[in-house]
Design an enzyme around this catalytic site. Structure first.
Site, short mmCIF file in Angstrom:
data_model
loop_
_atom_site.label_atom_id
_atom_site.label_comp_id
_atom_site.label_asym_id
_atom_site.label_seq_id
_atom_site.Cartn_x
_atom_site.Cartn_y
_atom_site.Cartn_z
N ASP A 72 0.82 -1.21 0.00
CA ASP A 72 0.00 0.00 0.00
C ASP A 72 0.86 1.27 0.00
O ASP A 72 0.50 2.27 -0.62
CB ASP A 72 -0.93 0.00 1.21
CG ASP A 72 -2.07 -1.01 1.07
OD1 ASP A 72 -2.39 -1.37 -0.08
OD2 ASP A 72 -2.62 -1.44 2.09
N ASN A 146 -4.53 8.75 1.29
CA ASN A 146 -5.02 8.17 2.55
C ASN A 146 -5.38 9.24 3.58
O ASN A 146 -6.53 9.35 4.00
CB ASN A 146 -3.96 7.25 3.16
CG ASN A 146 -4.22 5.79 2.89
OD1 ASN A 146 -5.13 5.44 2.16
ND2 ASN A 146 -3.40 4.93 3.48
N ASP A 147 -4.37 9.99 4.01
CA ASP A 147 -4.60 10.91 5.13
C ASP A 147 -3.56 12.01 5.21
O ASP A 147 -2.43 11.87 4.75
CB ASP A 147 -4.64 10.14 6.45
CG ASP A 147 -3.48 9.17 6.62
OD1 ASP A 147 -2.33 9.54 6.31
OD2 ASP A 147 -3.72 8.02 7.05
N LYS A 174 -6.41 20.01 22.68
CA LYS A 174 -5.06 19.69 23.09
C LYS A 174 -4.91 18.18 22.97
O LYS A 174 -5.62 17.42 23.64
CB LYS A 174 -4.81 20.15 24.53
CG LYS A 174 -3.36 19.95 24.99
CD LYS A 174 -3.14 20.49 26.40
CE LYS A 174 -1.68 20.34 26.81
NZ LYS A 174 -1.46 20.83 28.20
N ASP A 176 -2.34 14.79 20.79
CA ASP A 176 -1.13 14.44 20.04
C ASP A 176 -1.26 14.79 18.56
O ASP A 176 -0.33 14.58 17.80
CB ASP A 176 -0.83 12.94 20.18
CG ASP A 176 -0.19 12.60 21.51
OD1 ASP A 176 0.23 13.53 22.22
OD2 ASP A 176 -0.10 11.40 21.85
N ALA A 188 -6.68 2.71 7.46
CA ALA A 188 -5.25 2.80 7.75
C ALA A 188 -5.02 3.41 9.14
O ALA A 188 -5.58 2.93 10.12
CB ALA A 188 -4.56 3.61 6.64
N SER A 192 -6.64 2.68 13.31
CA SER A 192 -5.89 2.32 14.52
C SER A 192 -6.08 3.35 15.62
O SER A 192 -5.87 3.05 16.80
CB SER A 192 -4.40 2.15 14.19
OG SER A 192 -3.81 3.39 13.86
#
Length: 293
Positions: A72, A146-147, A174, A176, A188, A192
């Site tokens: 991929d 994808n992203d 706030k 990550d 993808a 997760s």
């Protein structure tokens, strides 16, 4: 006669078995009087092979179809390179999951014959683009199939940012970071991180917070044509990054604005005639496969 007369070949270069698959693919194409065109770096890995070659960015000028041998990740890189050409793309799986690469390298002739007879399913996958503005001036840009992911980069600190959709304030967060995924990317990184699986044909985006400090921050599904604006708060002590398909990183700074929109055009993805998205999910994600009425 095949619908395709010149086929571009792009491949991952770090595995000997991939080059073996490329050689078999070239032999198959030449037997059908179809001209293979190798991406330049791939051509250098195959000395003595006398076929046409082209730079990756120009491959679409020299062929009417592209085949990607790899996983991929290889497919995503190829998609970004040829997305401005209106040519179909087919994947031969030499990776791990292979959500985008349908063809088995062990059954090339059996699986490719119907495709070159015109017996295949084609679908359009849209892409997204990010443009970073610093003091109202362009600072960087990138595209993704994808992203697009806002993340802390090399720092372990959380990021604070404001999120706007179609110029309407949504939240100050706030966390990550934030994953902005297409339906293609919903299986993808976004998956997760707790995002939903979206059917590839949906015209939608999903915004998935990454480890938000406020637990009520949940994934949001929005119209794919919405305009997303992320403002990196001035209070941040780190320079976050925007990742495109996990392969290209653009550095942002406190005060920067990240504008994300649907890209014009997209990718024409070829599948075998019997392709079934739910079957792919069962196979790749390990879903229960027995049917109990």
């Amino acid at each position: 006669m095949s619908l395709f007369r010149r086929v571009g070949i792009i491949a991952r270069l770090d595995k000997p078995q991939i080059l073996d698959t490329v050689k078999k693919l070239m032999e198959y194409l030449q037997e059908k009087d179809i001209a293979p065109v190798l991406e330049d770096q791939l051509a250098t890995m195959m000395p003595g092979v006398k076929v046409a070659s082209s730079a990756l960015k120009e491959l679409g000028d020299h062929c009417d179809m592209v085949m990607v041998v790899g996983g991929d990740g290889s497919f995503l890189g190829a998609a970004r390179a040829i997305c401005n050409y209106d040519i179909p793309v087919l994947g031969i799986n030499r990776g791990t999951l292979g959500f985008l690469t349908d063809i088995s390298p062990h059954n090339l002739q059996e699986e490719l014959d119907p495709i070159f007879r015109g017996e295949y399913h084609e679908e359009k996958r849209f892409m997204i683009e990010a443009k970073i503005k610093r003091q109202n001036r362009p600072s960087g840009e990138g595209i993704a199939l994808n992203d697009l992911v806002l993340h802390p980069g090399k720092s372990a600190r959380m990021i604070r940012f404001d999120l706007f959709i179609d110029d309407q304030f949504v939240m100050n967060q706030k966390s990550d970071g934030l994953i902005v995924a297409t339906p293609t990317g919903s299986t993808a990184y976004a998956l997760s991180a707790g995002g939903p699986i979206m059917l590839p044909k949906l015209d939608a985006l999903v915004l998935v917070p990454m480890h938000p400090h406020t637990l009520s921050n949940r994934p949001i599904v929005i119209d794919a044509n919405a305009r997303i604006r992320i403002v990196v708060c001035e209070s941040n002590l780190t320079y976050p990054s925007v990742s495109c398909d996990g392969q290209l990183n653009i550095t942002a700074a406190p005060g920067d604005e990240i504008h994300i929109t649907k890209k014009a055009g997209g990718i024409r993805l070829i599948h075998p005639k019997n392709h079934d998205f739910y079957n792919v999910c069962r196979d790749k994600l390990g879903w229960q496969s027995s049917y109990r009425p």
